[in-house]
Scaffold this motif. Structure first.
Motif, PDB file in Angstrom:
ATOM      1  N   ILE A 182      42.067   1.710  18.376  1.00  0.00           N
ATOM      2  CA  ILE A 182      42.677   2.942  17.874  1.00  0.00           C
ATOM      3  C   ILE A 182      44.123   3.057  18.349  1.00  0.00           C
ATOM      4  CG2 ILE A 182      42.583   5.475  18.062  1.00  0.00           C
ATOM      5  CD1 ILE A 182      39.494   5.160  18.057  1.00  0.00           C
ATOM      6  N   GLU A 183      44.384   2.669  19.587  1.00  0.00           N
ATOM      7  CA  GLU A 183      45.760   2.665  20.077  1.00  0.00           C
ATOM      8  C   GLU A 183      46.653   1.804  19.185  1.00  0.00           C
ATOM      9  OE1 GLU A 183      44.790   3.194  24.876  1.00  0.00           O
ATOM     10  OE2 GLU A 183      45.529   1.286  24.081  1.00  0.00           O
ATOM     11  N   CYS A 184      46.162   0.626  18.824  1.00  0.00           N
ATOM     12  CA  CYS A 184      46.946  -0.268  17.959  1.00  0.00           C
ATOM     13  C   CYS A 184      47.210   0.377  16.604  1.00  0.00           C
ATOM     14  CB  CYS A 184      46.214  -1.591  17.773  1.00  0.00           C
ATOM     15  SG  CYS A 184      46.200  -2.643  19.239  1.00  0.00           S
ATOM     16  N   GLU A 185      46.196   1.031  16.042  1.00  0.00           N
ATOM     17  CA  GLU A 185      46.356   1.672  14.736  1.00  0.00           C
ATOM     18  C   GLU A 185      47.376   2.807  14.795  1.00  0.00           C
ATOM     19  OE1 GLU A 185      42.918   2.525  12.327  1.00  0.00           O
ATOM     20  OE2 GLU A 185      41.687   1.126  13.478  1.00  0.00           O
ATOM     21  N   LEU A 186      47.496   3.431  15.947  1.00  0.00           N
ATOM     22  CA  LEU A 186      48.446   4.533  16.116  1.00  0.00           C
ATOM     23  C   LEU A 186      49.811   4.061  16.621  1.00  0.00           C
ATOM     24  CD1 LEU A 186      46.069   7.206  17.707  1.00  0.00           C
ATOM     25  CD2 LEU A 186      47.000   7.229  15.384  1.00  0.00           C
ATOM     26  N   GLY A 187      49.943   2.760  16.840  1.00  0.00           N
ATOM     27  CA  GLY A 187      51.215   2.221  17.286  1.00  0.00           C
ATOM     28  C   GLY A 187      51.496   2.423  18.762  1.00  0.00           C
ATOM     29  N   ILE A 188      50.436   2.602  19.549  1.00  0.00           N
ATOM     30  CA  ILE A 188      50.586   2.788  20.991  1.00  0.00           C
ATOM     31  C   ILE A 188      50.499   1.425  21.672  1.00  0.00           C
ATOM     32  CG2 ILE A 188      49.617   3.873  23.051  1.00  0.00           C
ATOM     33  CD1 ILE A 188      48.402   5.994  21.159  1.00  0.00           C
ATOM     34  N   SER A 189      51.514   1.081  22.432  1.00  0.00           N
ATOM     35  CA  SER A 189      51.557  -0.236  23.069  1.00  0.00           C
ATOM     36  C   SER A 189      51.193  -0.141  24.546  1.00  0.00           C
ATOM     37  CB  SER A 189      52.940  -0.859  22.909  1.00  0.00           C
ATOM     38  OG  SER A 189      53.928  -0.031  23.517  1.00  0.00           O
ATOM     39  N   ARG A 190      50.836  -1.282  25.103  1.00  0.00           N
ATOM     40  CA  ARG A 190      50.507  -1.384  26.522  1.00  0.00           C
ATOM     41  C   ARG A 190      51.462  -2.364  27.205  1.00  0.00           C
ATOM     42  NH1 ARG A 190      45.089   0.127  28.776  1.00  0.00           N
ATOM     43  NH2 ARG A 190      44.323   1.714  27.333  1.00  0.00           N
ATOM     44  N   ALA A 191      51.464  -2.310  28.523  1.00  0.00           N
ATOM     45  CA  ALA A 191      52.305  -3.229  29.294  1.00  0.00           C
ATOM     46  C   ALA A 191      51.815  -4.656  29.116  1.00  0.00           C
ATOM     47  CB  ALA A 191      52.272  -2.848  30.772  1.00  0.00           C
ATOM     48  N   GLU A 192      52.716  -5.597  29.259  1.00  0.00           N
ATOM     49  CA  GLU A 192      52.374  -7.011  29.072  1.00  0.00           C
ATOM     50  C   GLU A 192      51.227  -7.440  29.976  1.00  0.00           C
ATOM     51  OE1 GLU A 192      54.569 -11.394  29.373  1.00  0.00           O
ATOM     52  OE2 GLU A 192      55.749  -9.541  29.451  1.00  0.00           O
ATOM     53  N   GLU A 193      51.207  -6.902  31.204  1.00  0.00           N
ATOM     54  CA  GLU A 193      50.179  -7.315  32.160  1.00  0.00           C
ATOM     55  C   GLU A 193      48.778  -6.846  31.777  1.00  0.00           C
ATOM     56  OE1 GLU A 193      53.442  -5.517  34.789  1.00  0.00           O
ATOM     57  OE2 GLU A 193      53.049  -5.652  32.633  1.00  0.00           O
ATOM     58  N   THR A 194      48.685  -5.763  31.021  1.00  0.00           N
ATOM     59  CA  THR A 194      47.375  -5.183  30.730  1.00  0.00           C
ATOM     60  C   THR A 194      46.899  -5.425  29.309  1.00  0.00           C
ATOM     61  OG1 THR A 194      48.379  -3.066  30.147  1.00  0.00           O
ATOM     62  CG2 THR A 194      47.712  -3.374  32.444  1.00  0.00           C
ATOM     63  N   VAL A 195      47.740  -5.995  28.467  1.00  0.00           N
ATOM     64  CA  VAL A 195      47.323  -6.280  27.090  1.00  0.00           C
ATOM     65  C   VAL A 195      46.126  -7.229  27.115  1.00  0.00           C
ATOM     66  CG1 VAL A 195      47.952  -7.432  24.938  1.00  0.00           C
ATOM     67  CG2 VAL A 195      49.575  -5.894  26.039  1.00  0.00           C
ATOM     68  N   GLY A 196      45.076  -6.850  26.402  1.00  0.00           N
ATOM     69  CA  GLY A 196      43.898  -7.704  26.320  1.00  0.00           C
ATOM     70  C   GLY A 196      42.862  -7.472  27.395  1.00  0.00           C
ATOM     71  N   ILE A 197      43.183  -6.671  28.411  1.00  0.00           N
ATOM     72  CA  ILE A 197      42.186  -6.381  29.447  1.00  0.00           C
ATOM     73  C   ILE A 197      41.118  -5.459  28.868  1.00  0.00           C
ATOM     74  CG2 ILE A 197      41.786  -5.241  31.669  1.00  0.00           C
ATOM     75  CD1 ILE A 197      44.456  -6.191  32.615  1.00  0.00           C
ATOM     76  N   SER A 198      39.870  -5.765  29.152  1.00  0.00           N
ATOM     77  CA  SER A 198      38.740  -4.987  28.652  1.00  0.00           C
ATOM     78  C   SER A 198      37.959  -4.391  29.816  1.00  0.00           C
ATOM     79  CB  SER A 198      37.804  -5.887  27.839  1.00  0.00           C
ATOM     80  OG  SER A 198      37.178  -6.834  28.699  1.00  0.00           O
ATOM     81  N   GLY A 199      36.938  -3.630  29.467  1.00  0.00           N
ATOM     82  CA  GLY A 199      36.081  -3.067  30.505  1.00  0.00           C
ATOM     83  C   GLY A 199      35.401  -4.142  31.337  1.00  0.00           C
ATOM     84  N   PHE A 200      35.059  -5.258  30.716  1.00  0.00           N
ATOM     85  CA  PHE A 200      34.438  -6.357  31.455  1.00  0.00           C
ATOM     86  C   PHE A 200      35.443  -6.980  32.432  1.00  0.00           C
ATOM     87  CE2 PHE A 200      31.857  -6.141  27.567  1.00  0.00           C
ATOM     88  CZ  PHE A 200      30.603  -5.990  28.147  1.00  0.00           C
ATOM     89  N   ASP A 201      36.708  -7.066  32.012  1.00  0.00           N
ATOM     90  CA  ASP A 201      37.749  -7.561  32.915  1.00  0.00           C
ATOM     91  C   ASP A 201      37.925  -6.614  34.095  1.00  0.00           C
ATOM     92  OD1 ASP A 201      38.546  -9.887  31.404  1.00  0.00           O
ATOM     93  OD2 ASP A 201      39.483  -8.512  29.973  1.00  0.00           O
ATOM     94  N   ALA A 202      37.753  -5.317  33.837  1.00  0.00           N
ATOM     95  CA  ALA A 202      37.892  -4.332  34.911  1.00  0.00           C
ATOM     96  C   ALA A 202      36.842  -4.567  35.995  1.00  0.00           C
ATOM     97  CB  ALA A 202      37.769  -2.921  34.343  1.00  0.00           C
TER      98      ALA A 202
END
Length: 251
Positions: A182-202
């Protein structure tokens, strides 16, 4: 939107609310001005007048508990604008999906200005007192996950606030899927370090931290902070669409 709402009043349902809106009467003030012109049974009209008077009084006294109890849970978002002065955007990280077999590692709380992260083994217990500062909670899938998880570990927290779980009103405006999608659909970006991190990565990052990797904790906390800050961005972007969608139901 709260001052256009009638369904929290005793014996007033969504059908009658939509009929009021369809007559061009959107606010409590407009209802009081035009009530004699509306083709509504007198008994219902009297109930609404009583309900408006009580609602105005409760709103003036900032009685969020009244609206939290009287509004259907799926419609708590309607009170966001009126109670956003004391809002907490909330997201948690855990060691797994079940509160019975897993534990909370991080609770992130953002008040619209400052983002705080509370960490297991450091200051997580502080959230018991912190939650009492807020009148309105905003989460994504929090009704099924975050708040029950917190309640399981900290049963003394009442959670009597209004609560907008954004997953549901977002679905009504065709924004479906997970938070990152949903963030992507709304054009909300994340920092390079956190892009692609999921709940399992957490979960993985937490275990790395337990093995002595402090950098893993810092990355986990950054990921969590982005979650809570982005919740505010999402509701700011979509609340007008929630309202437009709700009023369009009566057309």
């Amino acid at each position: 939107m709260l001052t256009s709402t009638y369904i929290h009043m005793p014996r007033i349902g969504a059908t009658l609310e939509k009929r009021i809106w369809s007559n061009g009467v959107k606010t409590w003030e407009e209802f009081m001005d035009k009530k004699d012109e509306l083709l509504i049974p007198p008994s219902k009209k009297n109930m609404i007048v009583t309900g408006i008077r009580e609602s105005v009084e409760r709103l003036e006294s900032r009685d969020f508990d009244f609206f939290a109890k009287s509004l259907p849970r799926a419609e708590h978002w309607r009170a966001f604008e009126e109670f956003s002065g004391k809002v907490a955007y909330v997201d948690i990280e855990t060691t797994g999906l079940s509160p019975c077999s897993s534990s909370i590692t991080v609770v992130g709380i953002y008040d619209g200005k400052d983002a705080r992260t509370y960490v297991k083994g450091i200051d997580l217990d502080e959230i018991v007192d912190v939650f009492t500062d807020y009148e309105f909670l905003v989460t994504f899938n929090g009704a099924r996950f975050d708040l029950p998880f917190i309640k399981h570990e900290f049963p003394q927290i009442e959670f009597n606030q209004l609560h907008a779980d954004l997953m549901y009103p977002l679905r009504r405006i065709s924004l479906t899927g997970g938070l990152k999608k949903i963030e992507c659909e709304l054009g909300i970006s994340r920092a390079e370090e956190t892009v692609g991190i999921s709940g399992f990565d957490a979960v993985r990052l937490w275990h790395q931290y337990e093995r002595g990797d402090d950098d893993a904790l810092e990355l986990l906390l950054k990921y969590n902070r982005e979650d809570i800050v982005n919740l505010k961005t999402i509701i700011d972007l979509t609340l007008p669409r929630f309202i437009e969608n709700k009023f369009s139901e009566c057309i």
